[in-house]
Design a protein around this motif. Structure first.
Motif, PDB file in Angstrom:
ATOM      1  N   VAL A  39       0.853  -1.189   0.000  1.00  9.96           N
ATOM      2  CA  VAL A  39       0.000   0.000   0.000  1.00  9.96           C
ATOM      3  C   VAL A  39       0.892   1.243   0.000  1.00  9.96           C
ATOM      4  O   VAL A  39       1.531   1.548   1.019  1.00  9.96           O
ATOM      5  CB  VAL A  39      -0.932   0.024   1.230  1.00  9.96           C
ATOM      6  CG1 VAL A  39      -1.837   1.251   1.184  1.00  9.96           C
ATOM      7  CG2 VAL A  39      -1.752  -1.260   1.313  1.00  9.96           C
ATOM      8  N   PRO A  40       0.977   1.963  -1.116  1.00  8.61           N
ATOM      9  CA  PRO A  40       1.825   3.164  -1.136  1.00  8.61           C
ATOM     10  C   PRO A  40       1.247   4.283  -0.290  1.00  8.61           C
ATOM     11  O   PRO A  40       0.017   4.440  -0.205  1.00  8.61           O
ATOM     12  CB  PRO A  40       1.855   3.547  -2.619  1.00  8.61           C
ATOM     13  CG  PRO A  40       0.604   2.970  -3.186  1.00  8.61           C
ATOM     14  CD  PRO A  40       0.348   1.705  -2.421  1.00  8.61           C
ATOM     15  N   VAL A  41       2.118   5.043   0.339  1.00 13.92           N
ATOM     16  CA  VAL A  41       1.691   6.221   1.087  1.00 13.92           C
ATOM     17  C   VAL A  41       1.135   7.234   0.097  1.00 13.92           C
ATOM     18  O   VAL A  41       1.811   7.599  -0.876  1.00 13.92           O
ATOM     19  CB  VAL A  41       2.869   6.827   1.865  1.00 13.92           C
ATOM     20  CG1 VAL A  41       2.489   8.172   2.468  1.00 13.92           C
ATOM     21  CG2 VAL A  41       3.326   5.862   2.956  1.00 13.92           C
ATOM     22  N   SER A  69     -13.884   4.841   0.217  1.00 16.44           N
ATOM     23  CA  SER A  69     -15.224   4.327   0.533  1.00 16.44           C
ATOM     24  C   SER A  69     -15.354   2.823   0.332  1.00 16.44           C
ATOM     25  O   SER A  69     -16.117   2.158   1.032  1.00 16.44           O
ATOM     26  CB  SER A  69     -16.272   5.059  -0.318  1.00 16.44           C
ATOM     27  OG  SER A  69     -15.994   4.886  -1.701  1.00 16.44           O
ATOM     28  N   ASP A  70     -14.605   2.269  -0.612  1.00 22.75           N
ATOM     29  CA  ASP A  70     -14.705   0.830  -0.881  1.00 22.75           C
ATOM     30  C   ASP A  70     -13.469   0.065  -0.422  1.00 22.75           C
ATOM     31  O   ASP A  70     -13.170  -1.018  -0.922  1.00 22.75           O
ATOM     32  CB  ASP A  70     -14.940   0.590  -2.374  1.00 22.75           C
ATOM     33  CG  ASP A  70     -13.841   1.193  -3.242  1.00 22.75           C
ATOM     34  OD1 ASP A  70     -13.028   1.985  -2.703  1.00 22.75           O
ATOM     35  OD2 ASP A  70     -13.794   0.897  -4.441  1.00 22.75           O
ATOM     36  N   ALA A  71     -12.739   0.615   0.535  1.00 23.09           N
ATOM     37  CA  ALA A  71     -11.513  -0.020   1.012  1.00 23.09           C
ATOM     38  C   ALA A  71     -11.798  -1.370   1.670  1.00 23.09           C
ATOM     39  O   ALA A  71     -12.686  -1.491   2.502  1.00 23.09           O
ATOM     40  CB  ALA A  71     -10.795   0.891   2.003  1.00 23.09           C
ATOM     41  N   SER A  72     -11.019  -2.386   1.277  1.00 22.97           N
ATOM     42  CA  SER A  72     -11.127  -3.718   1.871  1.00 22.97           C
ATOM     43  C   SER A  72      -9.890  -3.950   2.729  1.00 22.97           C
ATOM     44  O   SER A  72      -8.791  -4.161   2.220  1.00 22.97           O
ATOM     45  CB  SER A  72     -11.215  -4.776   0.767  1.00 22.97           C
ATOM     46  OG  SER A  72     -11.213  -6.079   1.319  1.00 22.97           O
ATOM     47  N   VAL A  73     -10.071  -3.899   4.050  1.00 24.76           N
ATOM     48  CA  VAL A  73      -8.946  -3.913   4.978  1.00 24.76           C
ATOM     49  C   VAL A  73      -9.018  -5.070   5.968  1.00 24.76           C
ATOM     50  O   VAL A  73      -7.995  -5.676   6.309  1.00 24.76           O
ATOM     51  CB  VAL A  73      -8.888  -2.575   5.759  1.00 24.76           C
ATOM     52  CG1 VAL A  73      -7.815  -2.620   6.841  1.00 24.76           C
ATOM     53  CG2 VAL A  73      -8.628  -1.410   4.813  1.00 24.76           C
ATOM     54  N   LYS A  74     -10.188  -5.410   6.426  1.00 28.66           N
ATOM     55  CA  LYS A  74     -10.362  -6.334   7.545  1.00 28.66           C
ATOM     56  C   LYS A  74      -9.656  -7.677   7.311  1.00 28.66           C
ATOM     57  O   LYS A  74      -9.833  -8.327   6.293  1.00 28.66           O
ATOM     58  CB  LYS A  74     -11.852  -6.582   7.797  1.00 28.66           C
ATOM     59  CG  LYS A  74     -12.125  -7.304   9.104  1.00 28.66           C
ATOM     60  CD  LYS A  74     -13.607  -7.330   9.428  1.00 28.66           C
ATOM     61  CE  LYS A  74     -13.865  -7.996  10.775  1.00 28.66           C
ATOM     62  NZ  LYS A  74     -15.315  -8.009  11.106  1.00 28.66           N
ATOM     63  N   CYS A 111      -0.281  -4.755  -5.539  1.00 29.07           N
ATOM     64  CA  CYS A 111      -0.134  -3.364  -5.108  1.00 29.07           C
ATOM     65  C   CYS A 111      -1.519  -2.744  -5.075  1.00 29.07           C
ATOM     66  O   CYS A 111      -2.185  -2.653  -6.119  1.00 29.07           O
ATOM     67  CB  CYS A 111       0.790  -2.620  -6.060  1.00 29.07           C
ATOM     68  SG  CYS A 111       0.978  -0.869  -5.700  1.00 29.07           S
ATOM     69  N   ASP A 112      -1.969  -2.329  -3.905  1.00 25.73           N
ATOM     70  CA  ASP A 112      -3.319  -1.786  -3.749  1.00 25.73           C
ATOM     71  C   ASP A 112      -3.246  -0.282  -3.500  1.00 25.73           C
ATOM     72  O   ASP A 112      -2.921   0.156  -2.409  1.00 25.73           O
ATOM     73  CB  ASP A 112      -4.041  -2.487  -2.597  1.00 25.73           C
ATOM     74  CG  ASP A 112      -5.544  -2.257  -2.617  1.00 25.73           C
ATOM     75  OD1 ASP A 112      -5.965  -1.237  -3.192  1.00 25.73           O
ATOM     76  OD2 ASP A 112      -6.282  -3.093  -2.071  1.00 25.73           O
ATOM     77  N   ALA A 167      -9.386  -0.075  11.282  1.00 21.56           N
ATOM     78  CA  ALA A 167     -10.358  -0.556  10.308  1.00 21.56           C
ATOM     79  C   ALA A 167     -10.385  -2.077  10.226  1.00 21.56           C
ATOM     80  O   ALA A 167     -11.151  -2.635   9.435  1.00 21.56           O
ATOM     81  CB  ALA A 167     -10.051   0.029   8.935  1.00 21.56           C
ATOM     82  N   GLY A 168      -9.519  -2.741  11.032  1.00 23.59           N
ATOM     83  CA  GLY A 168      -9.572  -4.194  11.095  1.00 23.59           C
ATOM     84  C   GLY A 168      -8.432  -4.932  10.442  1.00 23.59           C
ATOM     85  O   GLY A 168      -8.491  -6.173  10.314  1.00 23.59           O
TER      86      GLY A 168
END
Length: 246
Positions: free
Chosen positions: A128-130, A194-199, A160-161, A226-227
């Motif tokens: 995940v790039p800053v 809004s559609d971030a998948s983190v958990k 790479c997300d 966010a999990g």
């Protein structure tokens, strides 16, 4: 009928090209554009904090700051200290758009990380790039962290997300601020998309340099809250404490 004329002359053999080292301009027998001597002379990070990679006088230690206030990220992986010539290469990549220098450093970072994966570092689910502020992105024309993450992802076969994080506030340049001001500067500067998948995911933040760790801390905290299961930080170089010699 042939679409192309027959050619009976010698063909170009890419393995025989005259590869030059980007640092000393001497011929290099390596596939990468850096000779063995220059690679060996890079400011490789020695003994360091097991959490934030701060240079320390002995191996296997954790710095006082990480003991007092454990960061949200699990571990920082960085091959070099921020000193010559790595600092110059990063500056020319970042501020003068000299992409070959960035690509070279990314290749060497990928080799370093693969070695760490083979030893004890867990492979992340995604890089995940800053994120870069919109104004600075328009001025620079590219996000150096995103470019590094793409090169690393391709080399290491890790997704790479770039869709998880966004910078929602313009902030002052971090290099002009002390540690306390950096933390205040980044307060509420980032957000999940809004559609971030983190958990449940193991994520690795990618940036060029880690100084106080304020940016990494802000983003890692956001992801963990966010999990996310774990957040690591991969960067090219780590700065020592002020006065310790860069």
């Amino acid at each position: 009928m042939r679409c192309q004329p027959r050619y009976v002359g010698p063909v170009y053999i890419w393995l025989n090209n005259d590869q030059r080292c980007l640092l000393c301009n001497e011929a290099s027998e390596e596939i990468r554009p850096i000779c063995m001597a220059c690679e060996a002379d890079l400011p490789w990070l020695g003994d360091h904090c097991q959490t934030c990679a701060l240079p320390l006088p002995a191996a296997g230690l954790t710095c006082g700051q990480c003991l007092k206030r454990p960061p949200a990220f699990e571990q920082v992986a960085a091959p070099w200290t921020y000193s010559f010539p790595v600092d110059t290469l990063i500056t020319r990549f970042k501020h003068a758009a000299k992409w070959p220098f960035g690509h070279l450093l990314a290749e060497l970072l990928a080799e370093f990380l693969q070695h760490r994966f083979d030893e004890d570092l867990n492979r992340p689910d995604a890089l995940v790039p800053v994120p870069l502020a919109g104004k600075r992105l328009r001025q620079r024309g590219f996000n150096q962290a995103a470019m590094l993450a793409r090169w690393l992802g391709s080399r290491l076969d890790i997704p790479c997300d770039e869709t998880l994080l966004s910078r929602i506030q313009e902030t002052s340049a971090q290099q002009d601020l002390n540690a306390e001001a950096r933390n205040k500067n980044l307060r509420n500067a980032f957000a999940l998309t809004s559609d971030a998948s983190v958990k449940g995911r193991h994520l690795a933040l990618v940036d060029d340099v880690l100084t106080t760790g304020a940016t990494a801390q802000a983003l890692a905290r956001l992801l963990m809250e966010a999990g996310a299961a774990r957040v690591d930080v991969y960067c090219l170089a780590r700065t020592p404490k002020p006065g310790d010699g860069v």
